[in-house]
Design an enzyme around this catalytic site. Sequence first.
Site, mmCIF file in Angstrom:
data_model
loop_
_atom_site.group_PDB
_atom_site.id
_atom_site.type_symbol
_atom_site.label_atom_id
_atom_site.label_comp_id
_atom_site.label_asym_id
_atom_site.label_seq_id
_atom_site.Cartn_x
_atom_site.Cartn_y
_atom_site.Cartn_z
ATOM 1 N N SER A 247 0.641 -1.178 -0.081
ATOM 2 C CA SER A 247 0.053 0.111 0.069
ATOM 3 C C SER A 247 0.976 1.292 -0.142
ATOM 4 O O SER A 247 2.041 1.034 -0.133
ATOM 5 C CB SER A 247 -0.951 -0.104 1.377
ATOM 6 O OG SER A 247 -0.357 0.335 2.512
ATOM 7 N N LYS A 248 0.260 2.374 -0.210
ATOM 8 C CA LYS A 248 0.958 3.760 -0.128
ATOM 9 C C LYS A 248 1.772 3.663 1.195
ATOM 10 O O LYS A 248 2.966 4.113 1.269
ATOM 11 C CB LYS A 248 0.174 4.885 -0.097
ATOM 12 C CG LYS A 248 0.883 6.122 -0.871
ATOM 13 C CD LYS A 248 -0.300 7.072 -0.801
ATOM 14 C CE LYS A 248 -0.706 7.607 0.444
ATOM 15 N NZ LYS A 248 -1.420 8.856 0.210
ATOM 16 N N GLN A 249 1.250 3.242 2.516
ATOM 17 C CA GLN A 249 1.786 3.488 3.702
ATOM 18 C C GLN A 249 2.954 2.463 3.689
ATOM 19 O O GLN A 249 3.897 2.823 4.551
ATOM 20 C CB GLN A 249 0.742 2.875 4.812
ATOM 21 C CG GLN A 249 -0.542 3.853 4.957
ATOM 22 C CD GLN A 249 -1.456 3.958 3.940
ATOM 23 O OE1 GLN A 249 -1.683 2.882 3.233
ATOM 24 N NE2 GLN A 249 -2.111 5.270 3.653
#
Length: 312
Positions: A247-249
């Site tokens: 994910s972006k995270q």
Amino acid sequence: MKEVLGSHSGVMPGPVVGRFAPSPSGPLHFGSLVAALGSCLSARSQGGQWLLRIEDVDVPRSVPGAAEGILRTLEHFGFEWDGPVVWQSQRTAVYREAFERLKAGAHLFPCACTRKEMADSALARDGTRRYPGTCRDGLAPGRVPRAWRLRVPPGGVVFDDAVQGRVVEDVLADVGDFVLLRADGLFAYQLAVVVDDGEAGVTEVVRGADLLDSTPRQILLQRLLGLPQPAYAHLPVAANAAGEKLSKQTLARAVEGMAPAALLVEVLDFLGQAPPSGLAESGLPAVWAWSLANWAPARIPRLRLAPAPAHV
Ligand code: GLU
């Protein structure tokens, strides 16, 4: 015989309509490509339509320019969708109409609880707080409504997922009455997705298994709104070396700029489709042709999380 989704819905088989519904919170990564390709091949291999919806209902979490980047990347990878792209941010009036219908049916109640006030309540399976029912029977004197919640009926929701098998959830016990209109005035994802899929005539939802826990909530909403229940297939979610969802995270790499044919072959491999060696070298059109002719849902690993190739 080829296995098809949607054959167990109990209604006359009609045209298959699938969709990909990315949230524009960042660029497309390997994990989102899995959902894109899986949903597309499932629909197309049955001669169906494949729709594209940008899920920017959560305006504060939408990154400016991300949606355009996603569309560009999909085109670069050879995806072709049917009809115009649907943007959730332009559909507030449609969500409001569904919300008002639920409200008129006494399925909703206003809630004054702040996140802080709910910090002690139990965790639901998806990590959010289970709503303890504080405002269910009316607001305490002096309390100001912040959000609107669905009065969740008791009992289990059961559905058969084409990849993950039978799923059973007691939404009231596990999640509690969930929010449909948020304190910031935005409609919740759960409502938007059900209204959008219903209006578009989506017959099958193929997406990442990270959304498996949302499905019983969405089925409840479909029932209350009188919408048909699509077939579901929840694909394994791609994880990095630390076992975290890409994910972006978790700083997943953007796929834009990576070689499309090679990457699609890696997605096919991830989805258990056993692409022949040398397929990537035969070019993007050949990869698509092979994928459509050989798509085999029964080969998809029955996993919620699976390791992605090291370089993504
Ligand atoms: N917008 C969601 C996401 O990007 C997908 C929703 C869905 O496919 O129902 O995770």
